[in-house]
Design a protein around this motif. Structure first.
Motif, PDB file in Angstrom:
ATOM      1  N   GLY A 149      30.323  97.434  71.141  1.00  0.00           N
ATOM      2  CA  GLY A 149      30.334  97.454  69.682  1.00  0.00           C
ATOM      3  C   GLY A 149      28.936  97.307  69.104  1.00  0.00           C
ATOM      4  N   VAL A 170      33.974  94.850  78.330  1.00  0.00           N
ATOM      5  CA  VAL A 170      34.525  95.916  77.469  1.00  0.00           C
ATOM      6  C   VAL A 170      35.986  96.143  77.845  1.00  0.00           C
ATOM      7  CG1 VAL A 170      32.321  97.118  77.162  1.00  0.00           C
ATOM      8  CG2 VAL A 170      33.784  97.709  79.095  1.00  0.00           C
ATOM      9  N   SER A 171      36.715  96.831  76.953  1.00  0.00           N
ATOM     10  CA  SER A 171      38.145  97.005  77.197  1.00  0.00           C
ATOM     11  C   SER A 171      38.457  98.228  78.055  1.00  0.00           C
ATOM     12  CB  SER A 171      38.894  97.092  75.866  1.00  0.00           C
ATOM     13  OG  SER A 171      38.377  98.151  75.096  1.00  0.00           O
ATOM     14  N   LYS A 175      33.962 102.726  77.185  1.00  0.00           N
ATOM     15  CA  LYS A 175      33.077 101.813  76.458  1.00  0.00           C
ATOM     16  C   LYS A 175      31.985 101.248  77.373  1.00  0.00           C
ATOM     17  CE  LYS A 175      35.999 100.567  72.619  1.00  0.00           C
ATOM     18  NZ  LYS A 175      36.494  99.497  71.748  1.00  0.00           N
ATOM     19  N   VAL A 259      27.965  80.295  65.227  1.00  0.00           N
ATOM     20  CA  VAL A 259      26.850  81.152  64.808  1.00  0.00           C
ATOM     21  C   VAL A 259      27.241  81.851  63.510  1.00  0.00           C
ATOM     22  CG1 VAL A 259      25.340  83.081  65.424  1.00  0.00           C
ATOM     23  CG2 VAL A 259      26.212  81.572  67.217  1.00  0.00           C
ATOM     24  N   TRP A 261      25.194  83.674  60.818  1.00  0.00           N
ATOM     25  CA  TRP A 261      23.841  84.111  60.425  1.00  0.00           C
ATOM     26  C   TRP A 261      23.659  84.029  58.909  1.00  0.00           C
ATOM     27  CZ3 TRP A 261      22.463  89.234  58.366  1.00  0.00           C
ATOM     28  CH2 TRP A 261      21.086  89.402  58.234  1.00  0.00           C
TER      29      TRP A 261
HETATM   30  N1  LIG Z   1      28.646  85.343  63.065  1.00  0.00           N
HETATM   31  C1  LIG Z   1      27.896  86.161  62.396  1.00  0.00           C
HETATM   32  O1  LIG Z   1      26.907  85.784  61.775  1.00  0.00           O
HETATM   33  C2  LIG Z   1      28.295  87.617  62.400  1.00  0.00           C
HETATM   34  C3  LIG Z   1      27.411  88.614  61.973  1.00  0.00           C
HETATM   35  C4  LIG Z   1      27.805  89.958  62.066  1.00  0.00           C
HETATM   36  C5  LIG Z   1      29.077  90.287  62.536  1.00  0.00           C
HETATM   37  N2  LIG Z   1      29.918  89.266  62.899  1.00  0.00           N
HETATM   38  C6  LIG Z   1      31.255  89.544  63.437  1.00  0.00           C
HETATM   39  O2  LIG Z   1      31.130  90.121  64.716  1.00  0.00           O
HETATM   40  C7  LIG Z   1      32.293  90.878  65.009  1.00  0.00           C
HETATM   41  C8  LIG Z   1      31.900  92.226  65.598  1.00  0.00           C
HETATM   42  O3  LIG Z   1      31.358  93.060  64.610  1.00  0.00           O
HETATM   43  P1  LIG Z   1      30.840  94.535  64.972  1.00  0.00           P
HETATM   44  O4  LIG Z   1      30.282  95.095  63.705  1.00  0.00           O
HETATM   45  O5  LIG Z   1      30.039  94.498  66.205  1.00  0.00           O
HETATM   46  O6  LIG Z   1      32.229  95.286  65.283  1.00  0.00           O
HETATM   47  P2  LIG Z   1      32.519  96.510  66.304  1.00  0.00           P
HETATM   48  O7  LIG Z   1      31.329  97.381  66.435  1.00  0.00           O
HETATM   49  O8  LIG Z   1      33.800  97.090  65.850  1.00  0.00           O
HETATM   50  O9  LIG Z   1      32.748  95.798  67.708  1.00  0.00           O
HETATM   51  C9  LIG Z   1      33.761  94.854  67.871  1.00  0.00           C
HETATM   52  C10 LIG Z   1      34.289  94.880  69.305  1.00  0.00           C
HETATM   53  O10 LIG Z   1      35.404  93.966  69.337  1.00  0.00           O
HETATM   54  C11 LIG Z   1      36.279  94.358  70.367  1.00  0.00           C
HETATM   55  N3  LIG Z   1      37.680  94.176  69.962  1.00  0.00           N
HETATM   56  C12 LIG Z   1      38.591  93.421  70.595  1.00  0.00           C
HETATM   57  N4  LIG Z   1      39.759  93.451  69.979  1.00  0.00           N
HETATM   58  C13 LIG Z   1      39.630  94.259  68.907  1.00  0.00           C
HETATM   59  C14 LIG Z   1      40.511  94.700  67.891  1.00  0.00           C
HETATM   60  N5  LIG Z   1      41.791  94.301  67.841  1.00  0.00           N
HETATM   61  N6  LIG Z   1      40.042  95.542  66.938  1.00  0.00           N
HETATM   62  C15 LIG Z   1      38.756  95.940  66.952  1.00  0.00           C
HETATM   63  N7  LIG Z   1      37.847  95.550  67.913  1.00  0.00           N
HETATM   64  C16 LIG Z   1      38.291  94.724  68.877  1.00  0.00           C
HETATM   65  C17 LIG Z   1      35.984  95.819  70.682  1.00  0.00           C
HETATM   66  O11 LIG Z   1      35.530  95.858  72.025  1.00  0.00           O
HETATM   67  P3  LIG Z   1      36.522  96.153  73.252  1.00  0.00           P
HETATM   68  O12 LIG Z   1      37.464  97.245  72.827  1.00  0.00           O
HETATM   69  O13 LIG Z   1      35.588  96.557  74.329  1.00  0.00           O
HETATM   70  O14 LIG Z   1      37.221  94.844  73.508  1.00  0.00           O
HETATM   71  C18 LIG Z   1      34.829  96.199  69.751  1.00  0.00           C
HETATM   72  O15 LIG Z   1      33.845  96.955  70.424  1.00  0.00           O
HETATM   73  C19 LIG Z   1      33.092  90.922  63.695  1.00  0.00           C
HETATM   74  O16 LIG Z   1      34.109  89.955  63.743  1.00  0.00           O
HETATM   75  C20 LIG Z   1      32.084  90.557  62.646  1.00  0.00           C
HETATM   76  O17 LIG Z   1      32.686  89.995  61.513  1.00  0.00           O
HETATM   77  C21 LIG Z   1      29.547  87.976  62.855  1.00  0.00           C
END
Ligand SMILES: NC(=O)c1ccc[n+]([C@@H]2O[C@H](COP(=O)([O-])OP(=O)(O)OC[C@H]3O[C@@H](n4cnc5c(N)ncnc54)[C@H](OP(=O)(O)O)[C@@H]3O)[C@@H](O)[C@H]2O)c1
Length: 322
Positions: A149, A170-171, A175, A259, A261
């Motif tokens: 992701g 990864v799933s 990926k 975490v 940010w």
């Molecule tokens: N803490 C912070 O400061 C911060 C900052 C930015 C983002 N975030 C959070 O980080 C997370 C990831 O964001 P992103 O932009 O990287 O998203 P992304 O590109 O969609 O990646 C998320 C990954 O989660 C996995 N996943 C597992 N179950 C899922 C489901 N039911 N639906 C969708 N994806 C699922 C998928 O990998 P697999 O299919 O390989 O399992 C996917 O590649 C989000 O929750 C976002 O809110 C947090």
């Protein structure tokens, strides 16, 4: 100007492209002509009213962009025409956006605008996560969940740039390619990952787990940690917010570390520019090259956000605005 708008909380498919007034950048902001916007998981959550921030409807989503400066306030160090990445938070799925100068970053020559749009949210979050909250040291081993992701590929690359060994979870195999392109040393399938991590680390476990997924894999993530390991809680794309039985923490002397940010930098003026200064040498020497996924036109913003919602994204999903 044209912009993608959320006018109801009916999910990504309800995002529509409309005409809205242009921002002026009059309040000491930098006005950026947007070329490309990055799509992040918070846009999925915002489209259903499930994000921690709940802006008044209608609003234009889009937390990160790359483009050129149209105008900049005196003393900002930015000039018209300059290529920048920026983190407006909202409003980026549009032809122009006004951004606080503290959240605008000059883009090194070697990076395309597409790569630039993939940087702000994910690389700055992972920099905060690994370097500051996780206290990652060279030679340590890091496990990254959701490693194909946006946040995941950024985590893999940064951990490699810091001299860590990286196991990418990864799933599915498709990926795995994105995780390898980001530089992962090993790709591990989410199903049964604990056993494989033990094999790959000779039973020792990993020093840091970076977890944007949460859900039911959380306990096995704790079990994956070596002594004094740190589990970084980044997000919950898996749906469920896990709970932890704290006896597990003392049994192996491990830590669960939150975490957030945005919550951090919003109370710390200047921190984000400090982070960018840390990343700049890595960007300039090509150590950080975002893994790009699909590119959608602004008219197809709904499809771009749906790709993340349906767990189909590999690498960073982008919206081309001009
Ligand atoms: N803490 C912070 O400061 C911060 C900052 C930015 C983002 N975030 C959070 O980080 C997370 C990831 O964001 P992103 O932009 O990287 O998203 P992304 O590109 O969609 O990646 C998320 C990954 O989660 C996995 N996943 C597992 N179950 C899922 C489901 N039911 N639906 C969708 N994806 C699922 C998928 O990998 P697999 O299919 O390989 O399992 C996917 O590649 C989000 O929750 C976002 O809110 C947090």
């Amino acid at each position: 100007m044209r912009a993608a708008q959320i006018a109801s909380l009916d999910g990504p498919s309800a995002i529509s492209v409309v005409d809205v007034p242009e921002p002026t950048g009059a309040d000491g902001e930098v006005l950026v002509d947007v070329h490309v916007a990055g799509v992040t998981f918070p846009e999925v959550l915002l489209s259903r009213g499930q994000y921690q921030l709940k802006p008044q409807l209608p609003f234009v989503p889009g937390s990160e962009v790359a483009g050129t400066v149209r105008s900049a306030p005196e003393g900002s160090g930015l000039r018209p025409g300059q290529r920048v990445a920026a983190f407006p938070g909202f409003g980026g799925f549009a032809e122009a956006v006004a951004v606080d100068p503290g959240l605008v970053f000059p883009l090194p020559d070697g990076l395309s605008l597409e790569q630039g749009a993939a940087l702000p949210m994910n690389y700055l979050t992972m920099h905060f996560a690994l370097a500051r909250r996780g206290r990652l040291q060279p030679g340590e081993t890091v496990l990254v969940h959701g490693a194909a992701g946006g946040l995941g590929t950024a985590g893999v690359q940064l951990a490699k740039a810091y001299g860590a060994r990286v196991l990418a979870v990864v799933s599915g195999e498709a990926k795995g390619e994105a995780a390898r392109a980001a530089g992962a040393d090993e790709v591990v399938l989410a199903d049964g990952f604990l056993q494989r991590v033990r094999e790959l680390t000779g039973g020792r476990g990993v020093d840091v787990v970076a977890d944007p997924v949460g859900g039911d894999r959380f306990t096995d993530s704790l079990r994956s940690l070596a002594r004094e390991g740190r589990l970084l809680v980044l997000g919950f794309t898996g749906g469920e917010i896990p709970t932890v039985r704290v006896n597990r923490l003392l049994l192996n002397n491990v830590s669960v570390v939150g975490v957030g940010w945005g919550a951090f930098w919003s109370g710390e003026p200047g921190y984000v520019q400090e982070q960018w200064r840390d990343l700049a040498p890595l960007l300039e020497r090509g150590a950080l090259q975002p893994v790009l996924g699909s590119v959608h036109d602004l008219a197809d913003a709904a499809a771009a956000v749906t790709e993340l919602d349906e767990r189909r994204a590999t690498g960073k999903v982008l919206i081309r605005v001009r």
